[in-house]
Scaffold this motif. Structure first.
Motif, PDB file in Angstrom:
ATOM      1  N   UNK A   1      16.807  -2.158   3.154  1.00 28.87           N
ATOM      2  CA  UNK A   1      16.896  -3.502   2.856  1.00 28.87           C
ATOM      3  C   UNK A   1      18.018  -4.033   2.048  1.00 28.87           C
ATOM      4  N   UNK A   2      19.429  -3.531   2.595  1.00 27.22           N
ATOM      5  CA  UNK A   2      20.674  -3.773   1.944  1.00 27.22           C
ATOM      6  C   UNK A   2      20.910  -2.698   0.800  1.00 27.22           C
ATOM      7  N   UNK A   3      22.061  -3.048   0.165  1.00 28.15           N
ATOM      8  CA  UNK A   3      22.452  -2.313  -0.777  1.00 28.15           C
ATOM      9  C   UNK A   3      23.495  -2.857  -1.551  1.00 28.15           C
ATOM     10  N   UNK A   4      23.944  -2.322  -2.901  1.00 25.01           N
ATOM     11  CA  UNK A   4      25.286  -2.765  -3.388  1.00 25.01           C
ATOM     12  C   UNK A   4      25.628  -1.655  -4.632  1.00 25.01           C
ATOM     13  N   UNK A   5      26.820  -1.688  -5.316  1.00 25.74           N
ATOM     14  CA  UNK A   5      27.359  -1.086  -6.475  1.00 25.74           C
ATOM     15  C   UNK A   5      26.755  -1.760  -7.585  1.00 25.74           C
ATOM     16  N   UNK A   6      26.165  -0.930  -8.521  1.00 27.51           N
ATOM     17  CA  UNK A   6      25.880  -1.361  -9.734  1.00 27.51           C
ATOM     18  C   UNK A   6      26.716  -0.745 -11.108  1.00 27.51           C
ATOM     19  N   UNK A   7      26.891  -1.552 -12.003  1.00 24.40           N
ATOM     20  CA  UNK A   7      27.562  -1.353 -13.101  1.00 24.40           C
ATOM     21  C   UNK A   7      26.610  -0.199 -13.963  1.00 24.40           C
ATOM     22  N   UNK A   8      27.156   0.347 -14.739  1.00 18.97           N
ATOM     23  CA  UNK A   8      26.079   1.256 -15.568  1.00 18.97           C
ATOM     24  C   UNK A   8      25.393   0.472 -16.597  1.00 18.97           C
ATOM     25  N   UNK A   9      25.908  -0.640 -17.045  1.00 26.13           N
ATOM     26  CA  UNK A   9      25.433  -1.642 -17.735  1.00 26.13           C
ATOM     27  C   UNK A   9      24.149  -2.155 -17.156  1.00 26.13           C
TER      28      UNK A   9
ATOM     29  N   UNK B   1       8.116  -2.413   4.017  1.00 30.22           N
ATOM     30  CA  UNK B   1       7.335  -1.667   4.909  1.00 30.22           C
ATOM     31  C   UNK B   1       7.024  -0.205   4.468  1.00 30.22           C
ATOM     32  N   UNK B   2       8.119   0.291   3.650  1.00 29.75           N
ATOM     33  CA  UNK B   2       8.196   1.600   3.125  1.00 29.75           C
ATOM     34  C   UNK B   2       6.664   2.072   2.755  1.00 29.75           C
ATOM     35  N   UNK B   3       6.264   3.406   2.853  1.00 30.02           N
ATOM     36  CA  UNK B   3       4.958   3.964   2.278  1.00 30.02           C
ATOM     37  C   UNK B   3       5.017   4.389   0.680  1.00 30.02           C
ATOM     38  N   UNK B   4       6.198   4.651   0.279  1.00 35.35           N
ATOM     39  CA  UNK B   4       6.546   4.880  -0.896  1.00 35.35           C
ATOM     40  C   UNK B   4       7.467   4.094  -1.764  1.00 35.35           C
ATOM     41  N   UNK B   5       7.298   3.275  -2.829  1.00 37.81           N
ATOM     42  CA  UNK B   5       8.011   2.384  -3.640  1.00 37.81           C
ATOM     43  C   UNK B   5       8.767   1.436  -2.676  1.00 37.81           C
ATOM     44  N   UNK B   6       7.944   0.625  -1.958  1.00 35.37           N
ATOM     45  CA  UNK B   6       8.503  -0.529  -1.205  1.00 35.37           C
ATOM     46  C   UNK B   6       9.107  -1.597  -2.260  1.00 35.37           C
ATOM     47  N   UNK B   7      10.494  -1.951  -1.642  1.00 32.33           N
ATOM     48  CA  UNK B   7      10.969  -3.435  -2.362  1.00 32.33           C
ATOM     49  C   UNK B   7      11.679  -2.943  -3.589  1.00 32.33           C
ATOM     50  N   UNK B   8      11.689  -1.610  -3.875  1.00 31.88           N
ATOM     51  CA  UNK B   8      12.615  -1.373  -5.227  1.00 31.88           C
ATOM     52  C   UNK B   8      14.103  -0.744  -5.105  1.00 31.88           C
ATOM     53  N   UNK B   9      14.967  -0.656  -5.923  1.00 29.85           N
ATOM     54  CA  UNK B   9      16.204  -0.276  -5.652  1.00 29.85           C
ATOM     55  C   UNK B   9      16.148   1.307  -6.073  1.00 29.85           C
ATOM     56  N   UNK B  10      16.899   2.055  -5.022  1.00 30.19           N
ATOM     57  CA  UNK B  10      16.778   3.607  -5.243  1.00 30.19           C
ATOM     58  C   UNK B  10      17.999   4.212  -5.029  1.00 30.19           C
ATOM     59  N   UNK B  11      18.181   5.476  -5.190  1.00 28.77           N
ATOM     60  CA  UNK B  11      19.311   6.464  -4.850  1.00 28.77           C
ATOM     61  C   UNK B  11      20.052   5.862  -3.496  1.00 28.77           C
ATOM     62  N   UNK B  12      21.368   6.096  -3.604  1.00 27.32           N
ATOM     63  CA  UNK B  12      22.088   5.427  -2.329  1.00 27.32           C
ATOM     64  C   UNK B  12      21.456   6.065  -0.992  1.00 27.32           C
ATOM     65  N   UNK B  13      21.231   7.275  -1.055  1.00 34.10           N
ATOM     66  CA  UNK B  13      20.829   7.907   0.061  1.00 34.10           C
ATOM     67  C   UNK B  13      19.536   9.002  -0.428  1.00 34.10           C
ATOM     68  N   UNK B  14      18.482   8.925   0.286  1.00 30.32           N
ATOM     69  CA  UNK B  14      17.414   9.554   0.031  1.00 30.32           C
ATOM     70  C   UNK B  14      16.671   9.927   1.295  1.00 30.32           C
ATOM     71  N   UNK B  15      16.309  11.271   1.772  1.00 29.91           N
ATOM     72  CA  UNK B  15      15.760  11.298   2.973  1.00 29.91           C
ATOM     73  C   UNK B  15      15.163  12.808   3.055  1.00 29.91           C
ATOM     74  N   UNK B  16      14.114  13.013   4.028  1.00 33.36           N
ATOM     75  CA  UNK B  16      13.548  14.064   3.950  1.00 33.36           C
ATOM     76  C   UNK B  16      14.203  15.219   5.054  1.00 33.36           C
TER      77      UNK B  16
END
Length: 169
Positions: free
Chosen positions: A133-141, A56-71
């Motif tokens: 919509x959740x989150x997780x740790x990712x490896x650099x690979x 439902x986000x107005x910018x980049x919905x459904x994509x993986x992003x920085x752990x925290x980002x806010x205005x």
């Protein structure tokens, strides 16, 4: 949905407030420069936590992003906004942020002054069901394999490359 009437500060490239505008105005293609905070959360294994943006986000919905980002809200400092956003989005209050960069990010719809921070954190993370919509740790690979495939936000990809240059991560 995001509150289109939420009031944001308008700033110059040094972060000085020059006025205010609503979220709707800032995201309308006006290119009004408004400040945001980002926090990159690493664990002690060197993995990086990413959040999944809700559909439902107005910018980049459904994509993986920085752990925290806010205005940054009008009248709020970058430090106050960072603490608020980290608490709201990940449920973390006991972290030590390190500011590593500040730059202007511009997309087709908006222009942001980004205060970039990082932290190392091995505690419990409780992503907000209302904001993420959740989150997780990712490896650099995993990050490198996802780059350029429409999985990650363009902002994250750009900042990750910049972060690698700035910090050697």
């Amino acid at each position: 949905m995001d509150n289109q009437e939420e009031l944001f500060p308008i700033v110059d490239e040094d972060g000085r407030v020059t006025g205010s505008a609503t979220r709707g105005e800032c995201h309308s293609g006006s290119k009004l420069l408004h400040p945001v905070v980002h926090l990159h959360v690493f664990n002690s294994k060197g993995e990086i936590y990413l959040q999944r943006r809700p559909d439902w986000k107005d910018i980049q919905p459904g994509k993986w992003d920085t752990a925290v980002g806010g205005h940054i809200d009008y009248g709020e400092t970058p430090e106050e906004a960072l603490r608020r956003e980290v608490r709201e989005e990940l449920g973390i209050t006991d972290f030590v942020p390190e500011r590593i960069d500040m730059y202007v990010f511009e997309s087709k719809r908006e222009k942001e002054l980004v205060y970039v921070n990082r932290t190392i954190y091995d505690g419990e993370i409780r992503p907000s069901a209302e904001e993420l919509d959740g989150g997780r740790f990712w490896t650099m690979q995993e990050i490198h394999e996802a780059m350029g495939k429409g999985i990650l936000t363009p902002n994250f990809e750009s900042e990750f490359n910049r972060l690698s240059y700035v910090t050697g991560v």
